[in-house]
Design an enzyme around this catalytic site. Structure first.
Site, PDB file in Angstrom:
ATOM      1  N   THR A   1       0.825  -1.206   0.000  1.00 56.77           N
ATOM      2  CA  THR A   1       0.000   0.000   0.000  1.00 56.77           C
ATOM      3  C   THR A   1       0.858   1.254   0.000  1.00 56.77           C
ATOM      4  O   THR A   1       0.433   2.309  -0.484  1.00 56.77           O
ATOM      5  CB  THR A   1      -0.940  -0.010   1.212  1.00 56.77           C
ATOM      6  OG1 THR A   1      -1.687  -1.230   1.197  1.00 56.77           O
ATOM      7  CG2 THR A   1      -1.898   1.162   1.198  1.00 56.77           C
TER       8      THR A   1
ATOM      9  N   TYR B   1       6.226 -11.932   5.069  1.00 51.42           N
ATOM     10  CA  TYR B   1       5.050 -11.528   4.305  1.00 51.42           C
ATOM     11  C   TYR B   1       4.766 -12.595   3.252  1.00 51.42           C
ATOM     12  O   TYR B   1       5.470 -12.698   2.245  1.00 51.42           O
ATOM     13  CB  TYR B   1       5.342 -10.170   3.662  1.00 51.42           C
ATOM     14  CG  TYR B   1       4.177  -9.453   3.018  1.00 51.42           C
ATOM     15  CD1 TYR B   1       2.878  -9.944   3.057  1.00 51.42           C
ATOM     16  CD2 TYR B   1       4.388  -8.239   2.372  1.00 51.42           C
ATOM     17  CE1 TYR B   1       1.829  -9.269   2.467  1.00 51.42           C
ATOM     18  CE2 TYR B   1       3.344  -7.549   1.778  1.00 51.42           C
ATOM     19  CZ  TYR B   1       2.078  -8.060   1.833  1.00 51.42           C
ATOM     20  OH  TYR B   1       1.040  -7.379   1.232  1.00 51.42           O
TER      21      TYR B   1
ATOM     22  N   LYS C   1       2.783 -11.960   8.212  1.00 52.03           N
ATOM     23  CA  LYS C   1       1.634 -11.277   7.615  1.00 52.03           C
ATOM     24  C   LYS C   1       1.068 -12.238   6.579  1.00 52.03           C
ATOM     25  O   LYS C   1       1.713 -12.523   5.561  1.00 52.03           O
ATOM     26  CB  LYS C   1       2.021  -9.949   6.963  1.00 52.03           C
ATOM     27  CG  LYS C   1       0.812  -9.235   6.348  1.00 52.03           C
ATOM     28  CD  LYS C   1       1.178  -7.936   5.645  1.00 52.03           C
ATOM     29  CE  LYS C   1      -0.066  -7.335   4.990  1.00 52.03           C
ATOM     30  NZ  LYS C   1       0.246  -6.123   4.202  1.00 52.03           N
TER      31      LYS C   1
ATOM     32  N   VAL D   1      -2.683  -6.352   9.608  1.00 47.70           N
ATOM     33  CA  VAL D   1      -2.003  -5.249   8.924  1.00 47.70           C
ATOM     34  C   VAL D   1      -2.944  -4.840   7.799  1.00 47.70           C
ATOM     35  O   VAL D   1      -3.116  -5.574   6.828  1.00 47.70           O
ATOM     36  CB  VAL D   1      -0.633  -5.669   8.373  1.00 47.70           C
ATOM     37  CG1 VAL D   1       0.012  -4.511   7.619  1.00 47.70           C
ATOM     38  CG2 VAL D   1       0.284  -6.157   9.489  1.00 47.70           C
TER      39      VAL D   1
END
Length: 295
Positions: free
Chosen positions: A52, A140, A168, A208
């Site tokens: 993002t 991630y 994540k 998150v």
């Protein structure tokens, strides 16, 4: 196993946008304001320079400047997790060391992308990054973007490293997450808003969230209700959030585009393109309906 008091970086984390000026330059003043506002509205921690945050299109210098500016804005107590990762391990190690110097509390390390390395190489990559700094790592796992899963067996081995503390999870595999949480001390953070509540109910540490850029209190309220012993209220609030989650994250536009459209937060960097007027108006309508329903 991690308790519902939150994981090593807190519980309600925002995957923060990276503001740019109309000329396309890094807007550190806007970043400071946005970061301070997110913390004031219930975010325990912030993840910078992630998906993002448009990390593929920001320079190493911009990433470090952003981290320093946000640290200045939120103070020393708010966990800041710096996104690092990429197809070149040597570069990722440099990013990790720079983030440590700039004041990060942890590293969000995405799987190497494009080259699609086998699991032995994925494991070696994460270990190289883990050994390069003194910071804890959040791995991630987002195979839809990277092309490569962090397989459960690989995560089991990586969990033995003292600085690999969290995941994540964007694998959409709740079975694997449940098994790994039971067998390791890894703190699992949902990276997909529609799974925030179910993953938390299974023992996850938190989330998150991209949507937290625009609705931080609404995203947090779901977990607050669950942790207060009211799963029915958590489910109700989650149901109210889903229309905005779907509009921002499953409309065909990237989350950075939809978040910036709602925040009127300046341009995105190419190759991303801004949301058009129709998409922006639709997002605004759904957002306003959520605010009205939860005020």
């Amino acid at each position: 196993m991690t308790s519902h008091t939150g994981g090593p970086f807190g519980r309600a984390l925002c995957a923060m946008i990276t503001p740019f000026t109309d000329a396309g330059d890094l807007d550190l003043d806007a970043a400071r304001r946005h970061a301070a506002g997110l913390v004031a509205d219930g975010c325990d921690g912030l993840v910078l320079s992630g998906t993002t945050g448009e990390s593929p299109t920001t320079t190493d210098e911009e990433k470090n400047a952003l981290l320093r500016a946000v640290r200045e804005a939120v103070g020393p107590a708010v966990p800041l997790v710096a996104g690092v990762g990429g197809p070149d391990t040597r570069h990722v190690v440099r990013l990790a060391r720079d983030a440590e110097t700039a004041g990060a509390d942890g590293l969000l390390v995405v799987t190497p992308y494009y080259s699609r390395p086998p699991q032995e190489a994925v494991e070696a990559y994460f270990l190289r990054v883990a050994e390069s700094t003194g910071l804890p790592l959040m791995l991630y796992d987002i195979p839809g973007r990277t092309g490569t899963r962090i397989e459960p067996a690989t995560l089991l081995r990586l969990a033995e490293h003292p600085r690999v503390v969290a995941v994540k999870d964007c694998s959409y595999d709740l079975l694997a997450a449940t098994k790994l949480m039971a067998r390791t001390s890894l703190a699992y953070y949902s990276g997909c808003e529609e799974l925030n509540l179910p993953l938390h109910a299974l023992g996850g540490a938190g989330y998150v969230s991209t949507v937290a850029n625009v609705a931080p209190r609404r995203m947090r309220a779901v977990l607050d209700a669950f942790d207060a012993g009211d799963p029915a209220e958590a489910a109700r609030l989650n149901g109210l959030n889903i229309a905005l989650v779907e509009a921002m994250m499953a409309s065909g536009l990237p989350g950075a585009v939809t978040a910036k459209a709602l925040l009127d937060a300046g341009p995105v960097r190419e190759p991303l393109q801004p949301a058009d007027r129709g998409a922006t108006d639709g997002l605004r309508r759904i957002y306003d309906e959520l605010i009205a329903a939860t005020s």
